[in-house]
Design a protein around this motif. Structure first.
Motif, short mmCIF file in Angstrom:
data_model
loop_
_atom_site.label_atom_id
_atom_site.label_comp_id
_atom_site.label_asym_id
_atom_site.label_seq_id
_atom_site.Cartn_x
_atom_site.Cartn_y
_atom_site.Cartn_z
N UNK A 149 -51.45 -87.15 -50.86
CA UNK A 149 -51.78 -85.98 -52.04
C UNK A 149 -51.27 -84.83 -51.29
N UNK A 150 -50.78 -83.62 -51.81
CA UNK A 150 -50.64 -83.41 -53.18
C UNK A 150 -48.94 -83.99 -53.58
N UNK A 151 -48.43 -84.54 -52.68
CA UNK A 151 -47.28 -85.25 -52.81
C UNK A 151 -47.33 -86.20 -53.95
N UNK A 152 -46.54 -86.43 -55.13
CA UNK A 152 -46.28 -87.28 -56.08
C UNK A 152 -44.95 -88.09 -56.25
N UNK A 153 -44.97 -89.11 -56.48
CA UNK A 153 -43.72 -90.03 -56.47
C UNK A 153 -44.08 -90.30 -58.16
N UNK A 154 -43.22 -89.59 -59.16
CA UNK A 154 -43.05 -90.06 -60.35
C UNK A 154 -41.98 -91.14 -60.70
N UNK A 155 -42.59 -92.29 -61.35
CA UNK A 155 -41.55 -93.29 -61.55
C UNK A 155 -40.57 -93.02 -62.59
N UNK A 156 -39.39 -93.84 -62.60
CA UNK A 156 -38.57 -93.68 -63.66
C UNK A 156 -38.91 -93.88 -65.10
N UNK A 157 -38.53 -93.34 -66.14
CA UNK A 157 -38.93 -93.32 -67.40
C UNK A 157 -37.70 -93.19 -68.23
N UNK A 158 -37.96 -93.35 -69.72
CA UNK A 158 -36.88 -93.03 -70.53
C UNK A 158 -35.98 -91.70 -70.18
#
Length: 229
Positions: A149-158
């Protein structure tokens, strides 16, 4: 086994995400200030932290083996320190009501006035204290999403064909809803501060550790000179 984390299965899952992830260079230019407990009183830990199955098992085992040690840190741990949430579909560390004087002066109004049960009265993490005392490194037994935190790994999505490693912005916080303004972008170490430095410099320790866990030099990518063609 990584020197940075005990949770090898969780790290392996993270490694697969990071291998194909984009690095959000622009977001890491966000100006942040270094984390200091005097300023933030561990605001980011108000709701505990979500856990993988491996992390939940590890923390339960740690509490079973070291409960008296946590008591020595001034913690009063409940019998159940990992709780089920979201109709049993997820699990996280338990929380307790915040006591007078424990919250930061500018604690976000939309955050519940609670604390992770592993925090002492001034915001120190009992798990981290144990790791440091045993020379395991600052974060070895802490959940991965807690120490990055506060690094975020956003997953793949549409709308996002590849995962992305980023610092979330207030107007695009992935946890923002009509009634909840967001999480990471509202914490002291995750919100923009014009008196700060670029996030990739402020978070050098976390980025280097994340890179070693994930097998990718993320800090090197962020700090490399830009080339204009």
């Amino acid at each position: 086994m990584s020197k940075h984390t005990h949770y090898t299965e969780t790290a392996s899952d993270l490694r697969m995400q990071v291998a194909e992830a984009l690095v959000d260079h622009e977001a890491f230019e966000t100006l942040l200030k270094h984390c200091t407990l005097k300023r933030c009183s561990a605001t980011c830990c108000y709701d505990g932290v979500y856990l993988s199955d491996e992390e939940a098992k590890g923390i339960n085992c740690l509490v079973d083996n070291e409960r008296e040690r946590f008591v020595g840190y001034g913690l009063t741990l409940p019998k159940v320190t990992v709780v089920k949430v979201r109709d049993g579909m997820a699990q996280k560390t338990a929380t307790r009501p915040a006591e007078a004087g424990e919250l930061a002066n500018d604690f976000p109004e939309h955050f519940e006035k609670t604390r992770c049960v592993f925090l002492d009265s001034i915001g120190r993490c009992g798990i981290q204290r144990l790791c440091m005392e045993d020379n395991l490194g600052d974060w070895y037994l802490k959940p991965l999403t807690c120490w990055i935190h506060p690094i975020v790994i956003l997953p793949k999505s549409k709308s996002r064909p590849r995962p992305i490693i980023t610092i979330v912005q207030l107007d695009a916080d992935p946890q923002k809803t009509d009634s909840y303004p967001g999480f990471a972008s509202c914490t002291h170490c995750g919100r923009t501060d014009e008196g700060g430095e670029p996030a990739w410099l402020v978070l050098v320790k976390e980025l280097r550790a994340l890179g070693e866990v994930a097998g990718r030099d993320i800090f090197g990518e962020l700090s490399a000179p830009r080339i204009d063609y």
